[in-house]
Motif scaffolding. Structure first.
Motif, short mmCIF file in Angstrom:
data_model
loop_
_atom_site.label_atom_id
_atom_site.label_comp_id
_atom_site.label_asym_id
_atom_site.label_seq_id
_atom_site.Cartn_x
_atom_site.Cartn_y
_atom_site.Cartn_z
N GLU A 1 -8.88 -4.20 -0.65
CA GLU A 1 -8.03 -5.34 -1.02
C GLU A 1 -7.11 -4.99 -2.21
O GLU A 1 -5.90 -4.93 -2.08
CB GLU A 1 -8.99 -6.47 -1.37
N GLY A 2 -7.72 -4.73 -3.35
CA GLY A 2 -6.94 -4.42 -4.55
C GLY A 2 -7.90 -4.01 -5.65
O GLY A 2 -9.08 -4.33 -5.59
N PHE B 1 -12.17 1.69 -5.81
CA PHE B 1 -13.59 1.63 -5.43
C PHE B 1 -14.48 2.55 -6.28
O PHE B 1 -15.17 3.42 -5.77
CB PHE B 1 -13.75 1.93 -3.93
N ASN C 1 -5.75 0.79 -1.29
CA ASN C 1 -5.82 -0.67 -1.28
C ASN C 1 -4.51 -1.26 -0.78
O ASN C 1 -3.51 -0.56 -0.71
CB ASN C 1 -6.08 -1.18 -2.71
N HIS D 1 -16.10 -6.50 3.59
CA HIS D 1 -15.81 -5.87 2.29
C HIS D 1 -17.14 -5.61 1.56
O HIS D 1 -18.03 -6.47 1.56
CB HIS D 1 -14.92 -6.80 1.46
N1 URA Z 1 -12.34 -3.90 -4.21
C1 URA Z 1 -11.26 -3.48 -3.54
O1 URA Z 1 -10.83 -4.10 -2.57
N2 URA Z 1 -10.66 -2.36 -3.94
C2 URA Z 1 -11.11 -1.65 -4.96
O2 URA Z 1 -10.49 -0.63 -5.27
C3 URA Z 1 -12.25 -2.10 -5.65
C4 URA Z 1 -12.86 -3.22 -5.26
#
Ligand code: URA
Length: 262
Positions: A115-116, A128, A153, A233
């Motif tokens: 996601e981000g 991550f 992401n 996720h």
């Molecule tokens: N969640 C995400 O979607 N991306 C990341 O980089 C970390 C946590």
């Protein structure tokens, strides 16, 4: 709590409420360059919580600029630099300390899209790397996929308070995600969570319906296509451990698909 001054006590209480609600940064209506334009002392700052959606003033212009920069990037290193220099995503000015592009093997057969970035990713400059990332790595490792992935992401700056990126923010960053896809030409793509699946597949379907089903991601320009597997996720799995079994089945499905194509 300040018992002597009710105004300070009320402000403390409001800030505590915002903090508990996930607001961890405050911004004025327009960006202020404090390096060169110190605010006049008489100017009272109107602070505004940014849990709300902020739309780029010129969405079309930001997307075109992202497309131009992305197209110029001849490899993934150049793409990383292009993202770092891109000023069109409003997330950049909402408290993120740096852009976060990718980690893993650029020649890997699988592109993983989350996601981000969150707080840990923002601090370390790689996607991550926090608790969700540790779980993701464990699952990838157990499925024999850890050294066969390149992870990025849908957006490259941490959304304030770890909120979900808006569709506009994802749209602005999409040309960079698509360019990563085009440069890598992966054999398969793994989409982590609803926000990534909806953004990449341009759909409103729920993740519980999509997960575990192979879809196709076809770029409008250039005709590049690859099979895409939406899954849950890892941050969701940390909150709902019972759902791990579904994500695990998806990992094994992905590993089987890769093995079949080798
Ligand atoms: N969640 C995400 O979607 N991306 C990341 O980089 C970390 C946590």
């Amino acid at each position: 709590m300040n018992a002597l001054n009710p105004e300070i006590a009320a402000t403390e209480s409001l800030l505590a409420f915002w903090r508990d609600a996930g607001v961890d940064a405050c911004f004025e209506d327009a960006p202020v360059d404090r390096t060169f334009t110190p605010a006049p002392p008489e100017q009272k700052a109107t602070l505004k919580a940014v849990a709300s959606v902020t739309v780029a003033p010129d969405l079309g212009g930001a997307v075109s600029e992202a497309r131009r920069l992305a197209a110029e990037a001849g490899d993934l290193d150049a793409l990383k630099d292009a993202i770092a220099g891109f000023t069109g995503c409003p997330l950049r000015d909402m408290g993120a300390s740096q852009s976060v592009f990718a980690r893993g093997d650029p020649g890997a057969p699988v592109l993983v899209i989350g996601e981000g970035p969150g707080a840990d990713e923002d601090a370390q400059g790689a996607p991550f790397v926090g608790r969700a990332g540790k779980l993701l790595d464990k699952m990838l490792d157990a499925a024999g996929l850890l050294d066969r992935v390149f992870i990025t992401n849908t957006v490259f700056w941490r959304p304030p308070g770890n909120r979900t990126p808006t569709p506009q923010e994802q749209m602005i960053c999409a040309p960079f995600v698509e360019r990563a896809f085009a440069l890598m030409q992966p054999k398969a793509v793994l989409l982590l969570g609803a926000a990534a699946a909806k953004s990449v597949l341009k759909t409103d379907e729920g993740i519980m319906k999509m997960r575990g089903q192979w879809r196709e991601w076809r770029l409008s320009e250039g005709g590049l296509a690859a099979p895409v597997l939406p899954t849950l996720h890892p941050a969701f799995l940390l909150r709902q451990p019972m759902a791990k079994r579904m994500a695990w089945a998806d990992m094994l499905e992905l590993a089987a698909k890769l093995d079949a194509s080798d």
